[in-house]
Write a protein that holds these residues in place. Sequence first.
Motif: not given
Length: 117
Positions: A2-10, A52-57, A93-96, A103-109
């Motif tokens: 699942i790939k999501l484009h989200l607003p920047y998290p607090p 696994a959760l992959y997050v790019a901000l 896994t998180m990265c800039w 602002e935020c891309v999330v992948i759940v696998q």
Amino acid sequence: MIKLHLPYPPSGWDLYDGWGAKRRLSPTYKKWRTDAGYFIKAPSAPIDKPFALYVALRRQNMRQDLDNRSKAILDCLQHYGVIKNDNLCERLTMCWDSELPAECVVIVQVCEEGMAT
């Protein structure tokens, strides 16, 4: 996957107001979670296996910490039924990334057996 484009998290520091029995979701977090909900289409059944959760901000400034954004994301995914429980997250896994489409891309696998070996 699942790939999501989200607003920047607090920040994790901005998720709650109060302490103990008076602890409540902050207005900042409530608004972000509501806004994020517009971008989330939950699967027919939540992921109930280790994942696994992959997050790019997209970094907003150099003073921000990457790691304290994960709590808001995981709790939001659970709230909207993408995952059954955030304690099933086995890899984070998180990265800039300044080149993101959001602002935020999330992948759940769902984790494959033996990934850690």
